[in-house]
Design a protein around this motif. Structure first.
Motif, mmCIF file in Angstrom:
data_model
loop_
_atom_site.group_PDB
_atom_site.id
_atom_site.type_symbol
_atom_site.label_atom_id
_atom_site.label_comp_id
_atom_site.label_asym_id
_atom_site.label_seq_id
_atom_site.Cartn_x
_atom_site.Cartn_y
_atom_site.Cartn_z
ATOM 1 N N GLY A 13 23.055 39.178 10.722
ATOM 2 C CA GLY A 13 24.135 38.249 10.247
ATOM 3 C C GLY A 13 25.076 37.813 11.536
ATOM 4 O O GLY A 13 25.385 36.708 11.540
ATOM 5 N N LYS A 14 25.355 38.792 12.249
ATOM 6 C CA LYS A 14 26.263 38.317 13.599
ATOM 7 C C LYS A 14 25.514 37.471 14.321
ATOM 8 O O LYS A 14 25.991 36.604 14.804
ATOM 9 N N SER A 33 22.504 35.519 13.787
ATOM 10 C CA SER A 33 22.009 34.367 13.153
ATOM 11 C C SER A 33 22.482 33.796 11.903
ATOM 12 O O SER A 33 22.346 32.581 11.529
ATOM 13 N N GLY A 34 23.716 34.543 11.445
ATOM 14 C CA GLY A 34 24.507 34.037 10.313
ATOM 15 C C GLY A 34 23.987 34.705 9.119
ATOM 16 O O GLY A 34 22.943 35.384 8.969
ATOM 17 N N ASP A 37 23.077 33.422 6.194
ATOM 18 C CA ASP A 37 21.669 33.083 5.521
ATOM 19 C C ASP A 37 20.489 33.757 5.994
ATOM 20 O O ASP A 37 19.772 34.225 5.272
#
Length: 70
Positions: free
Chosen positions: A50-51, A53-54, A56
């Motif tokens: 998440g950190k 690549s985001g 999604d």
């Protein structure tokens, strides 16, 4: 489970990028046995995605891990 073609492509991409990794840069999960995998480790791994690549990408990686597609 029957997945659409586009879903299979997205899952394959996430599997290769985040779950398996590459020969030169394997995922932190790539060399673990099932016995070595712990919930807390998976949660930490997902937060890292998440950190980097985001949210999604994190959600897709979680879906790939939990699917019967593997």
């Amino acid at each position: 489970m029957r997945l659409r073609v586009n879903t299979r492509k997205v899952y394959a991409s996430s599997l290769n990028r985040h779950v398996v990794g590459t020969k030169d840069n394997p995922s932190s999960l790539a060399n673990l046995t099932v016995r070595e995998v712990k919930v807390v480790g998976i949660e930490r791994w997902l937060r890292g995605i998440g950190k980097a690549s985001g949210p999604d990408a994190m959600k897709t990686a979680r879906s790939v891990l939990s699917s019967r597609w593997l």
